[in-house]
Design an enzyme around this catalytic site. Sequence first.
Site, PDB file in Angstrom:
ATOM      1  N   ASN A 285       0.872  -1.172   0.000  1.00  0.00           N
ATOM      2  CA  ASN A 285       0.000   0.000   0.000  1.00  0.00           C
ATOM      3  C   ASN A 285       0.914   1.229   0.000  1.00  0.00           C
ATOM      4  O   ASN A 285       1.499   1.562   1.023  1.00  0.00           O
ATOM      5  CB  ASN A 285      -0.893  -0.045   1.245  1.00  0.00           C
ATOM      6  CG  ASN A 285      -1.744   1.196   1.393  1.00  0.00           C
ATOM      7  OD1 ASN A 285      -1.831   2.024   0.483  1.00  0.00           O
ATOM      8  ND2 ASN A 285      -2.385   1.341   2.542  1.00  0.00           N
ATOM      9  N   TRP A 286       1.012   1.855  -1.153  1.00  0.00           N
ATOM     10  CA  TRP A 286       1.946   2.983  -1.295  1.00  0.00           C
ATOM     11  C   TRP A 286       1.408   4.258  -0.643  1.00  0.00           C
ATOM     12  O   TRP A 286       2.144   5.231  -0.499  1.00  0.00           O
ATOM     13  CB  TRP A 286       2.242   3.247  -2.765  1.00  0.00           C
ATOM     14  CG  TRP A 286       2.922   2.121  -3.485  1.00  0.00           C
ATOM     15  CD1 TRP A 286       3.224   0.878  -2.973  1.00  0.00           C
ATOM     16  CD2 TRP A 286       3.399   2.112  -4.831  1.00  0.00           C
ATOM     17  NE1 TRP A 286       3.847   0.116  -3.921  1.00  0.00           N
ATOM     18  CE2 TRP A 286       3.967   0.845  -5.079  1.00  0.00           C
ATOM     19  CE3 TRP A 286       3.385   3.058  -5.859  1.00  0.00           C
ATOM     20  CZ2 TRP A 286       4.526   0.505  -6.312  1.00  0.00           C
ATOM     21  CZ3 TRP A 286       3.935   2.727  -7.094  1.00  0.00           C
ATOM     22  CH2 TRP A 286       4.505   1.459  -7.307  1.00  0.00           C
ATOM     23  N   LYS A 287       0.135   4.257  -0.311  1.00  0.00           N
ATOM     24  CA  LYS A 287      -0.514   5.445   0.264  1.00  0.00           C
ATOM     25  C   LYS A 287      -0.246   6.678  -0.623  1.00  0.00           C
ATOM     26  O   LYS A 287      -0.147   6.532  -1.840  1.00  0.00           O
ATOM     27  CB  LYS A 287      -0.046   5.641   1.708  1.00  0.00           C
ATOM     28  CG  LYS A 287      -0.214   4.362   2.535  1.00  0.00           C
ATOM     29  CD  LYS A 287      -0.042   4.549   4.004  1.00  0.00           C
ATOM     30  CE  LYS A 287      -0.239   3.205   4.694  1.00  0.00           C
ATOM     31  NZ  LYS A 287      -0.144   3.261   6.137  1.00  0.00           N
TER      32      LYS A 287
ATOM     33  N   HIS B 269      -9.539   1.141   4.695  1.00  0.00           N
ATOM     34  CA  HIS B 269      -8.261   1.275   5.398  1.00  0.00           C
ATOM     35  C   HIS B 269      -8.473   2.183   6.614  1.00  0.00           C
ATOM     36  O   HIS B 269      -9.265   3.129   6.549  1.00  0.00           O
ATOM     37  CB  HIS B 269      -7.198   1.858   4.460  1.00  0.00           C
ATOM     38  CG  HIS B 269      -5.831   1.822   5.071  1.00  0.00           C
ATOM     39  ND1 HIS B 269      -5.417   2.770   5.971  1.00  0.00           N
ATOM     40  CD2 HIS B 269      -4.823   0.926   4.960  1.00  0.00           C
ATOM     41  CE1 HIS B 269      -4.188   2.457   6.378  1.00  0.00           C
ATOM     42  NE2 HIS B 269      -3.807   1.345   5.779  1.00  0.00           N
TER      43      HIS B 269
ATOM     44  N   GLU C 139      -6.906   4.551   7.745  1.00  0.00           N
ATOM     45  CA  GLU C 139      -6.714   5.989   7.488  1.00  0.00           C
ATOM     46  C   GLU C 139      -7.954   6.591   6.825  1.00  0.00           C
ATOM     47  O   GLU C 139      -8.285   7.755   7.056  1.00  0.00           O
ATOM     48  CB  GLU C 139      -5.447   6.194   6.637  1.00  0.00           C
ATOM     49  CG  GLU C 139      -4.187   5.978   7.479  1.00  0.00           C
ATOM     50  CD  GLU C 139      -2.998   5.395   6.732  1.00  0.00           C
ATOM     51  OE1 GLU C 139      -2.960   5.461   5.493  1.00  0.00           O
ATOM     52  OE2 GLU C 139      -2.106   4.851   7.409  1.00  0.00           O
TER      53      GLU C 139
ATOM     54  N   GLU D 177      -5.568  -5.144  10.409  1.00  0.00           N
ATOM     55  CA  GLU D 177      -4.513  -4.164  10.667  1.00  0.00           C
ATOM     56  C   GLU D 177      -4.798  -3.427  11.966  1.00  0.00           C
ATOM     57  O   GLU D 177      -5.566  -2.450  11.967  1.00  0.00           O
ATOM     58  CB  GLU D 177      -4.460  -3.146   9.531  1.00  0.00           C
ATOM     59  CG  GLU D 177      -4.198  -3.742   8.171  1.00  0.00           C
ATOM     60  CD  GLU D 177      -3.614  -2.711   7.218  1.00  0.00           C
ATOM     61  OE1 GLU D 177      -2.500  -2.909   6.770  1.00  0.00           O
ATOM     62  OE2 GLU D 177      -4.271  -1.688   6.972  1.00  0.00           O
TER      63      GLU D 177
ATOM     64  N   GLY E 230       2.318   2.057  10.786  1.00  0.00           N
ATOM     65  CA  GLY E 230       3.251   3.179  10.649  1.00  0.00           C
ATOM     66  C   GLY E 230       3.946   3.550  11.944  1.00  0.00           C
ATOM     67  O   GLY E 230       4.589   4.599  12.031  1.00  0.00           O
TER      68      GLY E 230
ATOM     69  N   SER F 289       3.286  -2.331  10.253  1.00  0.00           N
ATOM     70  CA  SER F 289       4.739  -2.370  10.455  1.00  0.00           C
ATOM     71  C   SER F 289       5.379  -3.705  10.082  1.00  0.00           C
ATOM     72  O   SER F 289       6.298  -4.169  10.753  1.00  0.00           O
ATOM     73  CB  SER F 289       5.091  -1.991  11.897  1.00  0.00           C
ATOM     74  OG  SER F 289       4.683  -0.660  12.164  1.00  0.00           O
TER      75      SER F 289
ATOM     76  N   GLY G 199       2.736  -1.227   4.275  1.00  0.00           N
ATOM     77  CA  GLY G 199       2.769   0.193   3.950  1.00  0.00           C
ATOM     78  C   GLY G 199       4.191   0.659   3.701  1.00  0.00           C
ATOM     79  O   GLY G 199       4.754   0.466   2.618  1.00  0.00           O
ATOM     80  N   GLY G 200       4.812   1.244   4.724  1.00  0.00           N
ATOM     81  CA  GLY G 200       6.139   1.848   4.610  1.00  0.00           C
ATOM     82  C   GLY G 200       7.160   1.002   3.861  1.00  0.00           C
ATOM     83  O   GLY G 200       7.839   1.492   2.945  1.00  0.00           O
TER      84      GLY G 200
HETATM   85  P1  PGA Z   1       2.749   0.168   7.653  1.00  0.00           P
HETATM   86  O1  PGA Z   1       1.285   0.365   7.026  1.00  0.00           O
HETATM   87  O2  PGA Z   1       3.287  -1.127   7.077  1.00  0.00           O
HETATM   88  O3  PGA Z   1       3.516   1.356   7.244  1.00  0.00           O
HETATM   89  O4  PGA Z   1       2.544   0.047   9.136  1.00  0.00           O
HETATM   90  C1  PGA Z   1       0.421  -0.717   6.833  1.00  0.00           C
HETATM   91  C2  PGA Z   1      -0.866  -0.249   6.218  1.00  0.00           C
HETATM   92  O5  PGA Z   1      -1.314   0.857   6.539  1.00  0.00           O
HETATM   93  O6  PGA Z   1      -1.459  -0.945   5.402  1.00  0.00           O
END
Ligand code: PGA
Length: 251
Positions: free
Chosen positions: A10-12, A96, A98, A168, A174, A214, A235-236
Site C-alpha cells: 500500500n503505497w498510500k 483502510h 486511514e 490491521e 506506521g 509495520s 505500507g512503509g
Molecule cells: P505500515 O502500514 O506497514 O507502514 O505500518 C500498513 C498499512 O497501513 O497498510
Amino acid sequence: MSRQLIVAGNWKMNTTIKEGEKLAKSIVKKAKANDPLVIMAAPFTHLQSIGGIVKGEKGIEVAAQNCSNELKGAYTGEISVGMLKSVGVKYVIIGHSERRQYFKEGNALLAKKTNTVLGSGMLPIFCCGEPLSVRKAGNHARHVSKQLREGLFHLTKKEFSKVVIAYEPIWAIGTGVTASPEQAQEMHDKIRKMIARKYGDKIASTTTILYGGSVKPANAKEIFSQPDVDGGLVGGASLSATDFSKIIKAR
Ligand code: PGA
C-alpha cells in the site's frame, strides 16, 4: 482448495509517477514464479502506467487504495469503479483505517463500497482492526466483529468468497510497533471463526486474511508463518523494492 497467499504493498500518498514506475519495475524484476500473489496499491494517477508495467506478468496485480460507492455523476474529486476497471485494476482496498479515521468512512458506507467493487467484477481487500484504546480494554475481537458484520456480512456466500480481509491493528500501522506473531494469530483465528459461523467452514478455510501493521523484512517470516496469516498488507516497507521483495519471499 488452499488459500491464496498475498503480499500487497500500500503505497498510500507517496511517490511521483516516475518514482512509482521505477519502484514497480524493480519489484517486477525481483518477482519469481513461486512467490505469493503480489499486489501494488499505487496512487490513482499511477494505476494506468503501472498496469502497463505488470501487464502479462503472472502473479502481479494492481490495486486502488479507495473508490467511490457511487457509479458515476456529480461527485467532484471521486473515482469510480468503472474508471479503475478501465485501466486494468483488479483489487480495491476498502476501509483502510486511514480512510476510516481521517475521512470518517463508517461501516455502512464501506458496505456500499464493497458492493460497488464486487458489482464491477473487481475484488475488495477489506481492512479491519482496532485502535490502541480498544485493544487495551480487551475489546479488540468485539470491535473487529462489528466491522465485519456491518461491512461484509450482508454479502452472499458467493460474493464473500471473493473478498480478501486485511487485519490491521491501528496501533501497529506506521508506528514501528508490530503485533506479535501470537497477537496476529489470535485475531486471525478469531476472524476465521467469525467467518465460519456466518458462511461455514469451507468458505472460512479458503478466505485469505492478511496481516498489516509495520511488516518489515525482519519480522515478516515470523508473522507469515502463523497458521491463519496468509500474507501481508505492507505500507512503509513497500516503498523500497529491496525490502518489499524480501517480504514477498519471507514465507
Ligand atoms: P505500515 O502500514 O506497514 O507502514 O505500518 C500498513 C498499512 O497501513 O497498510
